[in-house]
Design a protein around this motif. Structure first.
Motif, PDB file in Angstrom:
ATOM      1  N   ALA A  15       0.808  -1.221   0.000  1.00 47.09           N
ATOM      2  CA  ALA A  15       0.000   0.000   0.000  1.00 47.09           C
ATOM      3  C   ALA A  15       0.843   1.273   0.000  1.00 47.09           C
ATOM      4  CB  ALA A  15      -0.961  -0.013   1.189  1.00 47.09           C
ATOM      5  N   PRO A  16       1.931   1.364   0.790  1.00 44.87           N
ATOM      6  CA  PRO A  16       2.707   2.606   0.772  1.00 44.87           C
ATOM      7  C   PRO A  16       3.256   2.899  -0.616  1.00 44.87           C
ATOM      8  CG  PRO A  16       3.325   1.228   2.633  1.00 44.87           C
ATOM      9  CD  PRO A  16       2.464   0.395   1.752  1.00 44.87           C
ATOM     10  N   LEU A  17       3.319   4.171  -0.970  1.00 44.23           N
ATOM     11  CA  LEU A  17       3.770   4.581  -2.295  1.00 44.23           C
ATOM     12  C   LEU A  17       5.163   4.043  -2.601  1.00 44.23           C
ATOM     13  CD1 LEU A  17       3.183   6.259  -4.826  1.00 44.23           C
ATOM     14  CD2 LEU A  17       4.210   8.235  -3.649  1.00 44.23           C
ATOM     15  N   ILE A  18       6.030   4.002  -1.600  1.00 46.13           N
ATOM     16  CA  ILE A  18       7.406   3.581  -1.807  1.00 46.13           C
ATOM     17  C   ILE A  18       7.509   2.117  -2.218  1.00 46.13           C
ATOM     18  CG2 ILE A  18       7.891   2.844   0.565  1.00 46.13           C
ATOM     19  CD1 ILE A  18      10.581   4.267   0.329  1.00 46.13           C
ATOM     20  N   ARG A  19       6.404   1.354  -2.000  1.00 48.21           N
ATOM     21  CA  ARG A  19       6.446  -0.085  -2.301  1.00 48.21           C
ATOM     22  C   ARG A  19       5.517  -0.495  -3.450  1.00 48.21           C
ATOM     23  NH1 ARG A  19       5.721  -2.520   3.756  1.00 48.21           N
ATOM     24  NH2 ARG A  19       7.773  -2.016   4.623  1.00 48.21           N
ATOM     25  N   ARG A  20       4.905   0.476  -4.099  1.00 50.48           N
ATOM     26  CA  ARG A  20       3.883   0.148  -5.082  1.00 50.48           C
ATOM     27  C   ARG A  20       4.403  -0.792  -6.173  1.00 50.48           C
ATOM     28  NH1 ARG A  20      -0.335   4.046  -4.758  1.00 50.48           N
ATOM     29  NH2 ARG A  20      -0.897   3.934  -2.541  1.00 50.48           N
ATOM     30  N   SER A  21       5.642  -0.609  -6.588  1.00 47.50           N
ATOM     31  CA  SER A  21       6.160  -1.398  -7.723  1.00 47.50           C
ATOM     32  C   SER A  21       7.101  -2.504  -7.288  1.00 47.50           C
ATOM     33  CB  SER A  21       6.885  -0.469  -8.700  1.00 47.50           C
ATOM     34  OG  SER A  21       7.988   0.163  -8.048  1.00 47.50           O
ATOM     35  N   CYS A  22       7.133  -2.819  -6.001  1.00 49.84           N
ATOM     36  CA  CYS A  22       8.113  -3.804  -5.511  1.00 49.84           C
ATOM     37  C   CYS A  22       7.733  -5.235  -5.867  1.00 49.84           C
ATOM     38  CB  CYS A  22       8.262  -3.684  -3.992  1.00 49.84           C
ATOM     39  SG  CYS A  22       9.088  -2.173  -3.464  1.00 49.84           S
ATOM     40  N   LEU A  23       6.466  -5.527  -5.893  1.00 53.67           N
ATOM     41  CA  LEU A  23       6.015  -6.900  -6.113  1.00 53.67           C
ATOM     42  C   LEU A  23       6.056  -7.202  -7.608  1.00 53.67           C
ATOM     43  CD1 LEU A  23       5.063  -9.078  -4.121  1.00 53.67           C
ATOM     44  CD2 LEU A  23       2.720  -8.434  -4.669  1.00 53.67           C
ATOM     45  N   THR A  24       6.955  -8.098  -8.012  1.00 50.55           N
ATOM     46  CA  THR A  24       7.124  -8.390  -9.442  1.00 50.55           C
ATOM     47  C   THR A  24       6.340  -9.613  -9.895  1.00 50.55           C
ATOM     48  OG1 THR A  24       9.091  -9.763  -9.051  1.00 50.55           O
ATOM     49  CG2 THR A  24       9.434  -7.391  -9.404  1.00 50.55           C
ATOM     50  N   HIS A  25       5.943 -10.476  -8.959  1.00 52.69           N
ATOM     51  CA  HIS A  25       5.205 -11.682  -9.347  1.00 52.69           C
ATOM     52  C   HIS A  25       4.514 -12.261  -8.112  1.00 52.69           C
ATOM     53  CE1 HIS A  25       4.267 -15.320 -11.673  1.00 52.69           C
ATOM     54  NE2 HIS A  25       4.586 -16.008 -10.601  1.00 52.69           N
ATOM     55  N   ILE A  26       3.330 -12.830  -8.331  1.00 52.37           N
ATOM     56  CA  ILE A  26       2.605 -13.542  -7.271  1.00 52.37           C
ATOM     57  C   ILE A  26       2.274 -14.939  -7.785  1.00 52.37           C
ATOM     58  CG2 ILE A  26       0.542 -13.620  -5.826  1.00 52.37           C
ATOM     59  CD1 ILE A  26       0.353 -10.593  -6.090  1.00 52.37           C
ATOM     60  N   GLU A  27       2.579 -15.923  -6.982  1.00 53.94           N
ATOM     61  CA  GLU A  27       2.274 -17.319  -7.312  1.00 53.94           C
ATOM     62  C   GLU A  27       1.433 -17.892  -6.174  1.00 53.94           C
ATOM     63  OE1 GLU A  27       3.084 -20.748  -9.967  1.00 53.94           O
ATOM     64  OE2 GLU A  27       3.543 -18.603 -10.140  1.00 53.94           O
ATOM     65  N   ARG A  28       0.333 -18.544  -6.536  1.00 56.60           N
ATOM     66  CA  ARG A  28      -0.536 -19.127  -5.507  1.00 56.60           C
ATOM     67  C   ARG A  28      -0.528 -20.638  -5.638  1.00 56.60           C
ATOM     68  NH1 ARG A  28      -2.836 -14.403  -7.168  1.00 56.60           N
ATOM     69  NH2 ARG A  28      -3.301 -12.887  -5.513  1.00 56.60           N
ATOM     70  N   ARG A  29      -0.223 -21.288  -4.539  1.00 54.45           N
ATOM     71  CA  ARG A  29      -0.236 -22.741  -4.507  1.00 54.45           C
ATOM     72  C   ARG A  29      -1.395 -23.192  -3.630  1.00 54.45           C
ATOM     73  NH1 ARG A  29       5.184 -25.716  -5.945  1.00 54.45           N
ATOM     74  NH2 ARG A  29       5.520 -24.480  -7.825  1.00 54.45           N
ATOM     75  N   PRO A  30      -2.338 -23.928  -4.201  1.00 56.53           N
ATOM     76  CA  PRO A  30      -3.535 -24.294  -3.426  1.00 56.53           C
ATOM     77  C   PRO A  30      -3.212 -25.302  -2.330  1.00 56.53           C
ATOM     78  CG  PRO A  30      -3.519 -25.426  -5.534  1.00 56.53           C
ATOM     79  CD  PRO A  30      -2.365 -24.464  -5.563  1.00 56.53           C
ATOM     80  N   ALA A  31      -4.091 -25.352  -1.350  1.00 49.77           N
ATOM     81  CA  ALA A  31      -3.978 -26.372  -0.310  1.00 49.77           C
ATOM     82  C   ALA A  31      -4.174 -27.752  -0.928  1.00 49.77           C
ATOM     83  CB  ALA A  31      -5.012 -26.121   0.782  1.00 49.77           C
ATOM     84  N   ARG A  32      -3.580 -28.749  -0.309  1.00 47.85           N
ATOM     85  CA  ARG A  32      -3.672 -30.117  -0.814  1.00 47.85           C
ATOM     86  C   ARG A  32      -4.012 -31.048   0.336  1.00 47.85           C
ATOM     87  NH1 ARG A  32       1.911 -32.233  -2.595  1.00 47.85           N
ATOM     88  NH2 ARG A  32       2.100 -32.462  -0.333  1.00 47.85           N
ATOM     89  N   ALA A  33      -4.963 -31.923   0.119  1.00 45.65           N
ATOM     90  CA  ALA A  33      -5.319 -32.902   1.149  1.00 45.65           C
ATOM     91  C   ALA A  33      -4.275 -34.013   1.189  1.00 45.65           C
ATOM     92  CB  ALA A  33      -6.691 -33.490   0.861  1.00 45.65           C
ATOM     93  N   GLY A  34      -4.100 -34.606   2.361  1.00 43.71           N
ATOM     94  CA  GLY A  34      -3.136 -35.696   2.497  1.00 43.71           C
ATOM     95  C   GLY A  34      -3.702 -37.022   2.020  1.00 43.71           C
ATOM     96  N   GLY A 258       2.755 -37.693   0.073  1.00 40.09           N
ATOM     97  CA  GLY A 258       1.353 -37.858   0.435  1.00 40.09           C
ATOM     98  C   GLY A 258       0.887 -36.939   1.536  1.00 40.09           C
ATOM     99  N   SER A 259       1.759 -36.060   2.025  1.00 39.41           N
ATOM    100  CA  SER A 259       1.371 -35.205   3.147  1.00 39.41           C
ATOM    101  C   SER A 259       0.466 -34.070   2.674  1.00 39.41           C
ATOM    102  CB  SER A 259       2.612 -34.617   3.813  1.00 39.41           C
ATOM    103  OG  SER A 259       3.319 -33.785   2.909  1.00 39.41           O
ATOM    104  N   PRO A 260      -0.377 -33.554   3.563  1.00 39.67           N
ATOM    105  CA  PRO A 260      -1.209 -32.409   3.184  1.00 39.67           C
ATOM    106  C   PRO A 260      -0.365 -31.147   3.119  1.00 39.67           C
ATOM    107  CG  PRO A 260      -1.498 -32.909   5.499  1.00 39.67           C
ATOM    108  CD  PRO A 260      -0.605 -33.975   4.948  1.00 39.67           C
ATOM    109  N   ARG A 261      -0.877 -30.165   2.392  1.00 36.58           N
ATOM    110  CA  ARG A 261      -0.138 -28.909   2.265  1.00 36.58           C
ATOM    111  C   ARG A 261      -1.108 -27.758   2.415  1.00 36.58           C
ATOM    112  NH1 ARG A 261       2.664 -28.300  -3.334  1.00 36.58           N
ATOM    113  NH2 ARG A 261       0.508 -27.842  -3.975  1.00 36.58           N
ATOM    114  N   ALA A 262      -0.747 -26.819   3.261  1.00 37.46           N
ATOM    115  CA  ALA A 262      -1.566 -25.624   3.405  1.00 37.46           C
ATOM    116  C   ALA A 262      -1.404 -24.752   2.169  1.00 37.46           C
ATOM    117  CB  ALA A 262      -1.147 -24.844   4.646  1.00 37.46           C
ATOM    118  N   GLY A 263      -2.399 -23.917   1.912  1.00 42.03           N
ATOM    119  CA  GLY A 263      -2.285 -22.984   0.803  1.00 42.03           C
ATOM    120  C   GLY A 263      -1.138 -22.011   1.046  1.00 42.03           C
ATOM    121  N   LEU A 264      -0.418 -21.669  -0.005  1.00 45.14           N
ATOM    122  CA  LEU A 264       0.742 -20.790   0.125  1.00 45.14           C
ATOM    123  C   LEU A 264       0.721 -19.764  -0.997  1.00 45.14           C
ATOM    124  CD1 LEU A 264       3.440 -20.235   1.634  1.00 45.14           C
ATOM    125  CD2 LEU A 264       4.553 -21.736  -0.039  1.00 45.14           C
TER     126      LEU A 264
END
Length: 845
Positions: A15-34, A258-264
């Protein structure tokens, strides 16, 4: 955190102006059941009952598969994600075997040797294994740590009574195998050998550990034991090949997790530019984060511990980490980016303010301290200027975690983080390995950790509660470094690529020779037994016998010398006896620096930082391996300069790319001599003086990959002759910085040299070599995939927006020539030429 909370956090952080362009990529990994399997029938029912009482009614499928293979006597490597429960997979067969005699006296005795790369991990596993054995009531599981911190009286007890002994490769080499007769009772019953975090055994260290394991197998066979090896690894490429190379026999891999994985949610973050807030030119203070001012001479902004020249590859990891944002960046006039250390501190403050439990991984011990103190300072300042309740208290719940702390202090920090008493830790990679820190909401990685495998290990610390409905946040914050910059703008290098294979070479003669001596001193090497060490072992044994080091008899080879053969071997590859750092006035030993780094870090006149205090070196005594210092806070830093030369010993292979360009791999001799040092102003990095040094040269025989480029080709590409040395030098820097994309190495594990006319090739040549005697496998990995290496290097340097070169492309913090000469524009042209010729050749490497 609740679902979607990670996205909300990212929105707040940017949100701060100084950081507006800092994020170059977002990757979402869904949760996985075990995916559950079932407990095999052979498992001790007491273990099943104990696990059931803890809510574990069935193992994950990979745990069941690995445990079954181990129980059947098959060497196995379990290569699954962080927090996937690898410990349970090996504890099921281990504790079952140990407990068998408690209800069946005809069952054979069983002991287990557990190896970890760090003492901290062994201590953590001691707690876990003891808790499981006690909970299941397995009385014969006498679990104990045997390492350098174990008292003498306790060591005797462990040798006589221990059934699960936890140690590390260093103690196995120096303290167990040489005195194997005292361990006869243990070795006769040796059923399992567990090698935890085996992906960490790479380079020269990995080669040494591979030899130690072969010696262990030989000693076990002497006592008529044939233990099954169970290896645990982070996710790596070809884990079965790396594990097979490590132990010297075929290993089966289990990789289906085979382990479960939280969303990341993963964000790639490039800090913005620093902005001047007063008018004092280069001595200005910079605006960093949200209103916090930091001096330009702060330790993470100016290089106060020196790296070496390219010719001094193999510099210690600590020194490398200290130099990662070094003064080389002051070469240009462009504004510099905010440092990853400062940025991570500001992000950590924001996360803790929002009650997000966070772990920050920093590149160095000092970096961890600075991230922690920076976040505390920001929260304290905000508490003083706002009425926000609880901010001061939250600031006190941030701490640093690193090597150098007492074991008791580290355990307290780990426990406080688990309990929630601590809201955040800023750590070195000491918390990357399998120490059980669970349920973190966020992880921030400040600077490329060396490999994709390490990056995913560190990311994996977030969301370890396996809450399918929750989510966690992981951020990679780039340093102003070529590889870091490339990664944040090429997310496919992380998300679309396999993790690296562990690279090491057990056949390295510089590694194998001292281990053959150690093996012969433990037990005479009988004719035919040498095959366990590899096909080249016999020739090396004959050479040692010819030199009188070993005695050759009809029955085999015997150690002849009175001194310990084990002292000939330096497992960690530090290059010889450590140099002691002694305060001249008091005679107090402040610490040590490895021999390979001494000439660049503690030469006469060097400014040396120790635990946040500055010292100046009065004298380096090379023969006595001691540096004498006095306490001082100078307003300058020192930067060593060196002269390097390289001669080709042997070409192992050669590939003709096209138009006369040759790619070669082979053995080289690198001679490096620190000839002097620059004295630079701590604020502006202006050169104040040049001082000569009279230090002996050091020669390294190692492996290298090199390109031979005919000058006729560079002339045709219109690279001016006067700019050719700068083009080659800049391309060399860029290639060194990008090799870690292919091999499990860091920039500091390798070195380079370039010249417009090399005496052996009689042409312009770029060399990149391993910084360890005999080679570590990194240069060979570059030769194997040279086409991809050149493409990535050309892309990185071509995409950097600077004109003359900067730390994000061709300026190196470890250059002994002061980053002169460099010609970025001509290096771009040269690399594009190599890329085009590779396409013309149609084969690359």
């Amino acid at each position: 955190m609740r679902a979607g909370a990670a996205d909300d956090l990212l929105a707040d952080l940017t949100a701060p102006l100084i950081r507006r362009s800092c994020l170059t990529h977002i990757e979402r990994r869904p949760a996985r059941a075990g995916r559950r399997g079932s407990f095999p029938e052979w498992i001790d029912p007491r273990l099943v009952q104990h696990l059931s009482s803890r809510g574990i009614t069935a193992p994950w499928i990979h745990q069941e598969q690995a445990a079954q293979l181990a129980h059947d006597g098959q060497d196995v490597v379990l290569a699954t994600a962080t927090a996937s429960g690898k410990s349970l997979a090996y504890l099921l067969p281990v504790l079952t075997a140990i407990g068998a005699r408690e209800h069946d006296y005809a069952a054979p005795r069983a002991t287990t040797l557990y190896l970890s790369p760090t003492k901290a991990l062994a201590a953590d596993q001691l707690t876990n294994i003891t808790a499981m054995a006690d909970g299941a009531g397995i009385r014969d599981a006498r679990v104990a740590v045997y390492d350098g911190d174990t008292p003498s009286e306790q060591r005797r007890w462990v040798r006589r009574h221990g059934t699960v002994v936890l140690t590390n490769p260093d103690m196995l080499h120096f303290g167990i195998l040489p005195g194997h007769e005292q361990w006869a009772h243990f070795f006769r019953a040796l059923r399992y050998v567990v090698i935890d975090e085996c992906h960490s055994y790479r380079g020269v260290f990995g080669s040494h550990v591979a030899m130690v394991i072969r010696r262990l197998r030989r000693i076990a066979a002497h006592y008529r034991a044939d233990p099954t090896f169970i290896l645990a690894s982070a996710t790596t490429a070809n884990p079965e090949l790396s594990a097979t190379r490590l132990i010297g026999r075929d290993v089966e891999a289990v990789t289906e997790d085979g382990s479960p994985r939280a969303g990341l949610t993963i964000g790639l973050w490039e800090p913005g530019m620093r902005t001047r807030v007063d008018g004092r030119g280069d001595v200005a203070r910079w605006q960093d984060g949200e209103g916090a001012q930091v001096d330009a001479h702060r330790a993470d902004e100016a290089d106060d511990v020196d790296g070496g020249a390219e010719g001094a590859a193999g510099i210690s990891g600590a020194a490398a980490d200290e130099a990662d944002e070094g003064a080389a960046g002051k070469r240009r006039e462009d504004p510099l980016r905010r440092s990853a250390t400062s940025e991570a501190g500001a992000i950590l403050a924001d996360l803790v303010e929002r009650d997000v439990q966070t772990l920050v991984f920093a590149r160095s011990r000092r970096g961890a301290e600075l991230v922690s103190s920076g976040a505390q300072r920001l929260l304290t300042q905000k508490a003083e200027h706002t009425a926000a309740p609880g901010l001061a208290d939250r600031a006190s719940r941030i701490a640093a975690y690193r090597g150098g702390y007492l074991a008791r202090e580290r355990r307290q920090l780990e426990d406080s983080l688990r309990s929630g008493e601590l809201k955040a830790l800023a750590s070195t990679n000491a918390l990357e390995l399998g120490i059980d820190i669970a349920g973190l909401d966020a992880v921030v990685v400040a600077g490329w950790p060396g490999t994709r495998a390490s990056l995913w290990q560190q990311f994996g610390r977030a969301g370890r509660r396996h809450d399918a409905d929750g989510g966690a946040l992981a951020l990679f914050v780039a340093r102003e470094d070529p590889l870091d910059t490339y990664v944040v703008h090429h997310p496919e290098t992380i998300f679309g690529a396999e993790v690296e294979a562990s690279v090491f070479d057990p056949a390295n003669p510089y590694v194998m020779t001292p281990h053959l001596c150690a093996a012969a001193s433990e037990l005479a090497i009988r004719d035919g037994e040498e095959e366990i060490f590899g096909p080249t072992a016999r020739d090396l044994l004959m050479t040692l016998a010819a030199r009188g080091v070993l005695r050759s008899r009809a029955t085999g080879w015997y150690w002849t010398l009175s001194e310990s053969a084990h002292q000939l071997t330096d497992l960690r590859g530090s290059g010889g006896e450590p140099v002691r750092i002694v305060e001249q006035a008091s005679g107090v030993l402040l610490g040590t620096v490895d021999a390979a780094s001494a000439h660049t870090q503690v030469h006469d006149g060097a400014v040396y930082l120790h635990q946040g205090r500055s010292y100046v070196v009065d004298r380096l005594d090379v023969e006595q391996a001691a540096a004498f210092v006095h306490r001082e806070d100078p307003l300058h830093t020192t930067h060593p300069q060196s002269a390097s030369s390289l001669r080709i010993r042997q070409i192992d292979r050669e590939v003709d790319w096209a138009d006369g360009v040759r790619l070669c791999f082979g053995t080289v001799d690198v001679t490096d001599q620190v000839t002097g040092y620059q004295v630079r102003d701590v604020f502006t990095q202006a050169v104040l003086a040049q001082r000569p040094l009279d230090l002996p040269p050091r020669t390294l025989t190692t492996k290298a990959v090199w390109w031979v480029i005919p000058q006729a080709l560079t002339d045709a590409a219109e690279i001016p002759g006067e700019e050719l040395p700068g083009a080659l030098h800049a391309a060399e820097h860029a290639a060194i910085s990008m090799l870690p994309l292919l091999a499990t190495c860091d920039r500091w594990d390798i070195g380079g040299l370039s010249t417009a006319l090399h005496e052996d090739t009689e042409a312009p040549t770029i060399f990149v070599y391993d910084g360890a005697p005999g080679g570590a496998g990194f240069a060979e990995r570059g030769a194997d995939d040279a086409a991809a290496w050149v493409r990535a290097t050309a892309d990185m340097i071509g995409e950097c927006g600077c004109e003359a070169g900067c730390p994000a492309c061709v300026v190196s913090p470890k250059c002994g020539n002061g980053n002169e000469p460099l010609s970025k524009p001509q290096a771009v042209r040269l690399l594009e030429l190599l890329r085009e010729l590779d396409g013309d050749a149609g084969s690359g490497s």
